[in-house]
Design a protein around this motif. Structure first.
Motif, short mmCIF file in Angstrom:
data_model
loop_
_atom_site.label_atom_id
_atom_site.label_comp_id
_atom_site.label_asym_id
_atom_site.label_seq_id
_atom_site.Cartn_x
_atom_site.Cartn_y
_atom_site.Cartn_z
N LEU A 110 89.17 78.96 36.64
CA LEU A 110 89.28 77.90 37.65
C LEU A 110 87.95 77.17 37.73
CD1 LEU A 110 90.69 76.43 40.01
CD2 LEU A 110 89.73 78.18 41.52
N MET A 111 87.99 75.86 37.54
CA MET A 111 86.82 75.01 37.71
C MET A 111 87.17 73.90 38.70
SD MET A 111 85.34 74.78 33.81
CE MET A 111 86.84 74.12 33.10
N LEU A 112 86.15 73.27 39.23
CA LEU A 112 86.34 72.21 40.22
C LEU A 112 85.56 70.99 39.79
CD1 LEU A 112 85.75 74.40 43.42
CD2 LEU A 112 87.95 73.82 42.39
N THR A 113 86.11 69.82 40.08
CA THR A 113 85.42 68.57 39.78
C THR A 113 85.74 67.56 40.87
OG1 THR A 113 84.99 66.91 38.07
CG2 THR A 113 87.27 67.58 38.37
N SER A 114 84.85 66.61 41.08
CA SER A 114 85.05 65.65 42.17
C SER A 114 85.91 64.47 41.76
CB SER A 114 83.69 65.14 42.66
OG SER A 114 83.01 64.46 41.62
N THR A 115 86.00 64.19 40.47
CA THR A 115 86.77 63.04 40.00
C THR A 115 87.06 63.21 38.52
OG1 THR A 115 86.82 60.60 39.99
CG2 THR A 115 84.76 61.65 39.34
N GLY A 116 87.99 62.41 38.02
CA GLY A 116 88.29 62.50 36.60
C GLY A 116 89.22 61.39 36.16
N SER A 117 89.00 60.91 34.95
CA SER A 117 89.91 59.93 34.33
C SER A 117 90.89 60.72 33.47
CB SER A 117 89.12 58.93 33.49
OG SER A 117 89.99 57.96 32.93
N PHE A 118 92.04 61.06 34.07
CA PHE A 118 93.01 61.93 33.42
C PHE A 118 94.04 61.10 32.65
CE2 PHE A 118 91.41 64.28 37.06
CZ PHE A 118 91.10 65.51 36.50
N ASP A 119 94.46 61.65 31.52
CA ASP A 119 95.50 61.02 30.71
C ASP A 119 96.25 62.11 29.96
OD1 ASP A 119 97.07 59.06 29.73
OD2 ASP A 119 95.51 58.00 28.62
N THR A 120 97.48 61.84 29.58
CA THR A 120 98.27 62.83 28.87
C THR A 120 97.84 62.91 27.41
OG1 THR A 120 99.96 61.11 28.58
CG2 THR A 120 100.30 62.70 30.35
N ASP A 121 97.76 64.15 26.91
CA ASP A 121 97.43 64.33 25.50
C ASP A 121 98.73 64.47 24.69
OD1 ASP A 121 98.35 66.88 25.98
OD2 ASP A 121 96.41 67.87 25.74
N LEU B 290 77.97 76.20 44.80
CA LEU B 290 78.80 76.33 43.61
C LEU B 290 77.93 76.41 42.35
CD1 LEU B 290 81.54 73.68 44.46
CD2 LEU B 290 81.90 76.16 44.33
N THR B 291 78.43 77.11 41.35
CA THR B 291 77.73 77.19 40.07
C THR B 291 77.99 75.92 39.28
OG1 THR B 291 77.95 79.59 40.01
CG2 THR B 291 77.51 78.48 37.92
N VAL B 292 76.93 75.31 38.76
CA VAL B 292 77.05 74.04 38.05
C VAL B 292 77.39 74.32 36.58
CG1 VAL B 292 75.88 71.92 37.37
CG2 VAL B 292 75.42 72.95 39.61
N LEU B 293 78.46 73.64 36.08
CA LEU B 293 78.89 73.75 34.70
C LEU B 293 78.78 72.39 34.01
CD1 LEU B 293 82.15 75.83 35.33
CD2 LEU B 293 79.86 76.70 34.83
N ASP B 294 79.14 72.34 32.73
CA ASP B 294 79.13 71.09 31.99
C ASP B 294 80.23 70.15 32.49
OD1 ASP B 294 77.04 71.98 30.47
OD2 ASP B 294 78.31 72.72 28.84
N ASN B 295 80.11 68.88 32.11
CA ASN B 295 81.16 67.87 32.34
C ASN B 295 81.47 67.66 33.83
OD1 ASN B 295 81.54 67.55 29.50
ND2 ASN B 295 82.79 69.42 29.51
N GLN B 296 80.42 67.70 34.65
CA GLN B 296 80.56 67.46 36.09
C GLN B 296 81.57 68.40 36.73
OE1 GLN B 296 79.45 64.98 33.60
NE2 GLN B 296 81.33 63.93 34.17
N SER B 297 81.56 69.65 36.31
CA SER B 297 82.47 70.64 36.86
C SER B 297 81.66 71.79 37.47
CB SER B 297 83.42 71.18 35.80
OG SER B 297 82.71 71.81 34.76
N PHE B 298 82.32 72.55 38.33
CA PHE B 298 81.65 73.61 39.07
C PHE B 298 82.55 74.84 39.14
CE2 PHE B 298 80.81 69.37 40.73
CZ PHE B 298 79.45 69.26 40.53
N ALA B 299 81.96 75.98 39.45
CA ALA B 299 82.70 77.23 39.55
C ALA B 299 82.36 77.93 40.86
CB ALA B 299 82.38 78.14 38.37
N ILE B 300 83.32 78.72 41.35
CA ILE B 300 83.12 79.48 42.57
C ILE B 300 82.04 80.54 42.34
CG2 ILE B 300 84.23 80.95 44.28
CD1 ILE B 300 85.31 78.17 44.29
#
Length: 447
Positions: free
Chosen positions: A116-127, A369-379
């Protein structure tokens, strides 16, 4: 001791300001990165005890410089401005909270547990496989909807109910008709003596369970008296043109007094219909409930004794309005997400069907929160436990489609801090230079 500790303090100052410079560089480099949370350095002094120094205020003979140490901090709770985009699945949160995501690598590897990761925003699209993900591989998580579009109850304090959002882009869907609102005016003079008893027919389109277009007919036959005044009575026969059978017939009597003139006075069932169709009338709701064998449709004609959808006035026969819900079969054409976090599949007929609900994740200490790559975070232990809110409820902000959260970096502020850091770094370098000169003087005393 004083000279050597001064040298160590100067070195620690150089390291501390080098760390500060690193965060400034990272902030400036990511000033255009959507969802980036500004990094900073927290300075704290380091005291070194000296056993030869009395433990009294102002009573020491020597001062031992401890120097400075730093720790990196991220202002994750700070929100950047929301920018409008043209993509319906560009998602941001207006207010507090983060979006639940996972890595596409863990989704593709069925034997791997999805983190489980968390992010504040994202440009999502179907692959190619239909997963809704960003270009960096963050896959959106949500609660899957039932076939009827309702969202089951899932645990809010755990991520066990979350699944990767997967869209069937080749799907075809329809929405069967379940409601019809019948508004018709019948000519009052056709229930008078001498009328020819012409049957008046109103028709409407409805969609069956397979998405096919069908026709429903409402046949109104006037009761023509042989003497006296008008009967103000009509026989309503409902015919399902798909099967050609009656779905029920009713005697409808209209009011001709000054109280609610021309409105329905009473409705009496004459026939329950021909198998497989049947119907009943509920005077408390003013609705005829039809069962066509494999489909239920409610027809609203109005509550007798009040303002009703059916009227009888001295006027021409008029289908004032006949409206129905439901749409025919259509192909998948896109996705939308509303402020409640409901992700819906949109079809070529305009039909929209909920397929997932995207919750808003929150923790007591978001900056922990723990900071991860790609503007994502972990509990983490410092962040506290996870809780999943409905969008816009409790402390959680509202999910916004067609939006991306901008970087929280302020270029002007970073450049100001860059100048300050450069000055501080130069000052610490000056300390080392001064200590070097003092040591050189000490060495020269022996000559």
């Amino acid at each position: 001791m004083g000279i050597s500790s001064s040298l160590n303090a100067g070195v620690s100052g150089l390291n501390a300001n080098a760390n500060k410079l690193a965060t400034i560089s990272d902030n400036i480099a990511n000033s255009q990165t959507t969802g980036y949370k500004r990094a900073d350095v927290d300075f704290s002094s380091l005291a070194v005890s000296d056993n030869s120094t009395p433990n009294t205020i102002g009573g020491g003979r020597w001062f031992t410089a401890g120097g400075v140490r730093t720790s990196a901090v991220w202002d994750i709770e700070q929100k950047g401005q929301l920018a409008t985009t043209s993509n319906s699945t560009d998602i941001a949160i207006s207010g507090r909270g983060l979006l639940p995501v996972t890595s596409i690598a863990s989704v593709d590897d069925t034997g791997q547990e999805m983190p489980l990761m968390l992010t504040s925003t994202g440009s999502f699209d179907t692959d190619a496989n239909g997963y809704l993900r960003t270009s960096s591989g963050l896959t959106l998580l949500g609660w899957a909807a039932n076939a009827d579009g309702t969202i089951p109850d899932y645990p809010r304090d755990a991520s066990s109910g979350l699944t990767p959002v997967k869209v069937n882009m080749s799907s075809v869907a329809s929405d069967p008709t379940s409601k019809i609102e019948l508004k018709v005016n019948l000519p009052a003079d056709e229930t008078h003596v001498g009328s020819d008893g012409t049957v008046r027919t109103a028709t409407t389109e409805y969609f069956d369970n397979l998405g096919a277009s069908q026709t429903m007919s409402f046949e109104f036959t006037p009761t023509v008296p042989t003497s006296g005044t008008g009967s103000n009575t009509w026989t309503l026969n409902i015919v399902d043109q798909a099967t050609g059978v009656s779905a029920g017939s009713y005697q409808v009597v209209f009011n001709n007094t000054s109280t609610n003139p021309g409105q329905v006075l009473s409705v009496t069932q004459l026939s329950g219909g021909t198998s497989p169709a049947s119907s009943t009338f509920d005077a408390t709701t003013g609705k005829i409930s039809m069962n066509l064998g494999d489909q239920a449709i409610s027809v609203d004609i109005g509550i007798p004794g009040g303002q009703t959808n059916l009227t009888q006035l001295t006027s021409a026969f008029n289908q004032t309005s006949i409206t129905s819900d439901g749409v025919g079969a259509g192909t998948f054409s896109g996705l939308t997400i509303d402020e409640n976090g409901i992700l819906s599949a949109v079809y070529s007929t305009g039909y929209s069907r909920p397929i997932y609900q995207i919750p808003v994740a929150d923790v007591p200490n978001m900056d922990g929160l723990t900071v991860l790559d790609n503007q994502s975070f972990a509990i983490s232990r410092a962040s506290g436990p996870l809780y999943l809110w409905d969008s816009g409820s409790g402390p959680a902000g509202s999910i916004q489609g067609y939006s991306l959260e901008q970087s929280t970096t302020d270029i002007a502020d970073e450049l100001t801090q860059l100048i300050q850091t450069q000055r501080a770094y130069s000052s610490n370098a000056k300390i080392i230079q001064t200590v070097d000169e003092m040591l050189q003087e000490t060495t020269n005393l022996k000559r």
